[in-house]
Design a protein around this motif. Structure first.
Motif, short mmCIF file in Angstrom:
data_model
loop_
_atom_site.label_atom_id
_atom_site.label_comp_id
_atom_site.label_asym_id
_atom_site.label_seq_id
_atom_site.Cartn_x
_atom_site.Cartn_y
_atom_site.Cartn_z
N HIS A 1 -15.62 16.80 -1.84
CA HIS A 1 -15.74 18.41 -1.82
C HIS A 1 -14.45 18.86 -1.96
O HIS A 1 -13.96 20.04 -2.81
CB HIS A 1 -16.56 18.73 -1.12
N ALA A 2 -13.55 18.76 -0.88
CA ALA A 2 -12.16 19.28 -0.84
C ALA A 2 -11.28 18.94 -2.15
O ALA A 2 -10.63 19.92 -2.21
CB ALA A 2 -11.49 18.55 0.30
N ALA A 3 -11.33 17.78 -2.83
CA ALA A 3 -10.71 17.62 -4.02
C ALA A 3 -11.12 18.33 -5.26
O ALA A 3 -10.56 18.48 -6.37
CB ALA A 3 -10.47 16.20 -4.14
N GLY A 4 -12.59 18.85 -5.25
CA GLY A 4 -13.08 19.48 -6.34
C GLY A 4 -13.82 18.59 -7.40
O GLY A 4 -13.97 18.95 -8.39
N VAL A 5 -14.08 17.18 -6.71
CA VAL A 5 -14.84 16.36 -7.85
C VAL A 5 -16.41 15.89 -7.34
O VAL A 5 -16.49 15.77 -6.23
CB VAL A 5 -13.64 15.05 -8.14
N PRO A 6 -17.09 15.54 -8.31
CA PRO A 6 -18.35 15.21 -7.87
C PRO A 6 -18.36 13.96 -7.21
O PRO A 6 -17.64 13.09 -7.36
CB PRO A 6 -19.16 15.24 -9.06
N TYR A 7 -19.42 13.79 -6.33
CA TYR A 7 -19.53 12.43 -5.73
C TYR A 7 -21.07 12.12 -5.91
O TYR A 7 -22.00 12.73 -5.99
CB TYR A 7 -19.82 12.82 -4.27
N CYS A 8 -21.28 10.78 -6.34
CA CYS A 8 -22.29 10.12 -6.71
C CYS A 8 -22.94 9.36 -5.57
O CYS A 8 -22.29 8.26 -5.33
CB CYS A 8 -22.38 9.30 -8.03
N LEU A 9 -24.05 9.60 -5.05
CA LEU A 9 -24.55 8.95 -3.65
C LEU A 9 -25.28 7.71 -4.23
O LEU A 9 -26.32 8.00 -5.45
CB LEU A 9 -25.47 9.70 -3.00
N SER A 10 -25.15 6.56 -3.78
CA SER A 10 -25.96 5.23 -4.11
C SER A 10 -27.35 5.18 -3.37
O SER A 10 -27.46 5.86 -2.23
CB SER A 10 -25.25 4.15 -3.73
N THR A 11 -28.39 4.60 -3.98
CA THR A 11 -29.68 4.46 -3.57
C THR A 11 -29.34 3.69 -2.11
O THR A 11 -30.17 3.72 -1.30
CB THR A 11 -30.26 3.41 -4.42
N MET A 12 -28.49 2.68 -2.23
CA MET A 12 -28.06 1.67 -1.07
C MET A 12 -27.09 2.01 -0.12
O MET A 12 -26.55 1.60 0.44
CB MET A 12 -27.50 0.56 -1.71
N SER A 13 -27.12 3.54 0.15
CA SER A 13 -26.20 4.18 1.12
C SER A 13 -26.89 4.07 2.57
O SER A 13 -27.90 3.66 2.93
CB SER A 13 -25.88 5.53 0.59
N THR A 14 -25.62 4.16 3.34
CA THR A 14 -26.07 4.13 4.82
C THR A 14 -26.29 5.43 5.45
O THR A 14 -26.69 5.56 6.51
CB THR A 14 -24.96 3.33 5.54
N CYS A 15 -25.71 6.52 4.77
CA CYS A 15 -26.41 7.85 4.98
C CYS A 15 -27.51 8.30 4.11
O CYS A 15 -27.17 7.94 2.82
CB CYS A 15 -25.19 8.95 4.95
N SER A 16 -28.55 8.96 4.52
CA SER A 16 -29.48 9.25 3.26
C SER A 16 -29.22 10.47 2.63
O SER A 16 -28.18 11.08 2.98
CB SER A 16 -30.80 9.81 4.33
N ILE A 17 -30.17 10.64 1.47
CA ILE A 17 -29.77 11.81 0.75
C ILE A 17 -29.68 13.22 1.44
O ILE A 17 -28.91 14.05 1.34
CB ILE A 17 -30.92 11.88 -0.37
N GLU A 18 -30.73 13.19 2.37
CA GLU A 18 -30.70 14.55 3.14
C GLU A 18 -29.55 14.64 4.32
O GLU A 18 -29.00 15.79 4.23
CB GLU A 18 -32.02 14.43 4.05
N GLN A 19 -29.09 13.64 4.65
CA GLN A 19 -27.82 13.66 5.62
C GLN A 19 -26.88 14.23 4.77
O GLN A 19 -26.09 14.94 5.35
CB GLN A 19 -27.67 12.33 6.37
N ILE A 20 -26.45 13.85 3.72
CA ILE A 20 -25.40 14.19 2.86
C ILE A 20 -25.58 15.77 2.19
O ILE A 20 -24.82 16.44 2.70
CB ILE A 20 -25.16 13.32 1.71
N ALA A 21 -26.71 15.89 2.14
CA ALA A 21 -26.98 17.40 1.54
C ALA A 21 -26.87 18.43 3.01
O ALA A 21 -26.36 19.56 2.59
CB ALA A 21 -28.52 17.44 0.94
#
Ligand code: FMN
Length: 378
Positions: free
Chosen positions: A97-117
């Motif tokens: 976010h600070a660099a202004g580029v998109p981030y793609c979250l993996s299905t297999m992440s250790t933080c959930s979709i909601e935690q990142i949002a």
């Protein structure tokens, strides 16, 4: 942080991580031929520079399937980033976010979709592995949509996991198992041990509350064999498009024929990728596959290069060959492992500055000026 390039970050990651964990991110499938080719085939390409062009202003901002980006870069989806640094996906998304580029979250992440949002304002994409349980798959798509993800990335090269012999030899599991061998390794890397090893249990958080979350330590191969859908085919792409309803990208395409079929199914972007050399060893390198896919697509979908990017000059080479942008995997993981959010920020800063320097020295100041004419045919 004393790092001048991505290779320095890799060295720092190697020092900070236990061997088992470093090899999990660094390694590839079987003999790692494709892993090495992803790099070697970038290195064999050469630029043709132009001189005495006005390069006082360099413009590299763009959009990638509609998502604005300060540079033609996307953080690739990587499972288990939290095994390198506590809440690794969150740190990475904040740095992106600070660099202004998109981030793609993996299905297999250790933080959930909601935690990142909740904790990061980054422009998010969600990467989906297609599970046998279409109910869970559909729920994940709905969760991604309701939390504001801008694009769905369907990974299509992982029906089974590519055999990674380093992980087999090391007995790599999720969460990491404490055995006599690993305990000595973990204890030698006490910063990692305090941050991750003795921290909250590392699990695939997106699966909380589902039967897939067994609670036992499993190898990734075991998890994939139990969950992934082997029968997924082209007809399913239409189902995903209708359930998702937004921009969709296929990740893991190498063949021009597949690229043509993808376009016929209305896919918005094709991510030319061999999964960073972690799936079929002996597969063509990503950069060698790129021109054929670009030609097959004929501008009807965006093409993103993924695999082997370690220098800003690699990004510029991929753009010269028709890519809209590049995904980076290990480059940001090495940063994360070596310094958390600051480490990912460092990796992005290095790559973005190298893109600027390359374009300036090439004598081209806009992305539109890049093309095959900027490279020497090889
Ligand atoms: C540790 C690790 C975990 C990965 N996990 C995923 C994943 O969950 N989903 C996915 O589509 N790709 C995954 N990938 C592949 C990356 O998205 C990307 O294709 C690859 O890293 C690109 O090659 P590079 O590392 O040379 O940049 C993973 C790669 C690594 C190194």
């Amino acid at each position: 942080m004393n790092a001048y390039n991505i290779s320095d970050l890799r060295d720092a990651a190697r020092r900070r991580l236990p061997k088992t964990i470093f090899e999990f991110i660094d390694g590839g499938a079987f003999d790692e031929v494709t892993l090495r080719a992803n790099r070697a085939d970038f290195e064999k390409r050469r630029f043709m520079t132009r001189v005495l062009t006005d390069v006082s202003i360099c413009e590299r901002s763009t959009t990638i399937i509609g998502t604005p980006a300060s540079a033609p870069l996307v953080l690739a989806p990587t499972g288990l980033a939290g095994i390198l640094h506590r809440r690794g996906e969150l740190s990475a998304s904040r740095a992106a976010h600070a660099a202004g580029v998109p981030y793609c979250l993996s299905t297999m992440s250790t933080c959930s979709i909601e935690q990142i949002a909740q904790a990061s304002e980054v422009q998010r994409w969600f990467q989906l592995y297609v599970l046998r349980d279409r109910g869970i798959t559909k729920t994940m798509i709905e969760r991604a949509r309701s939390t504001g993800c801008k694009a769905l990335v369907l990974t299509v090269d992982t029906k089974v996991q590519g055999p990674r012999e380093r992980d087999m030899r090391n007995g790599f599991t999720v969460p990491p198992k404490f055995t006599l061998g690993t305990m000595i390794d973990f204890a030698r890397h006490w910063r990692w041990l305090i941050d991750v090893g003795l921290g909250p249990k590392v699990t695939f958080r997106n699966f909380d509350g589902t039967a897939a979350q067994s609670g036992n330590a499993v190898t990734i191969t075991q998890f994939i064999a139990g969950q992934y859908d082997l029968s997924i085919s082209w007809k399913d792409v239409d189902w995903f498009k209708s359930v998702w309803g937004g921009p969709i990208a296929l990740k893991g395409v190498l063949s021009p024929d597949d690229a043509r079929i993808a376009v016929d199914h209305g896919v918005d972007a094709i991510i030319v990728s061999n999964h960073g050399g972690r799936q079929l060893d002996g597969a063509i390198s990503a950069i060698d596959a790129l021109p054929g896919v670009v030609e097959a697509v004929r501008g009807k979908a965006e093409v993103i290069l993924d695999g082997g990017v370690r220098r800003g000059s690699d990004v510029v080479k991929a753009l010269c060959l028709g890519a809209r942008a590049c995904m980076i995997g290990r480059a940001w993981l090495y940063g994360l492992a070596s310094g958390g959010e600051a480490g990912v920020a460092k990796a992005l800063d290095i790559l973005i500055k190298e893109i600027d320097t390359t374009m300036t020295l090439l004598g081209r100041t806009t992305l539109a000026e890049l093309g095959p004419h900027c490279l020497v045919a090889n």
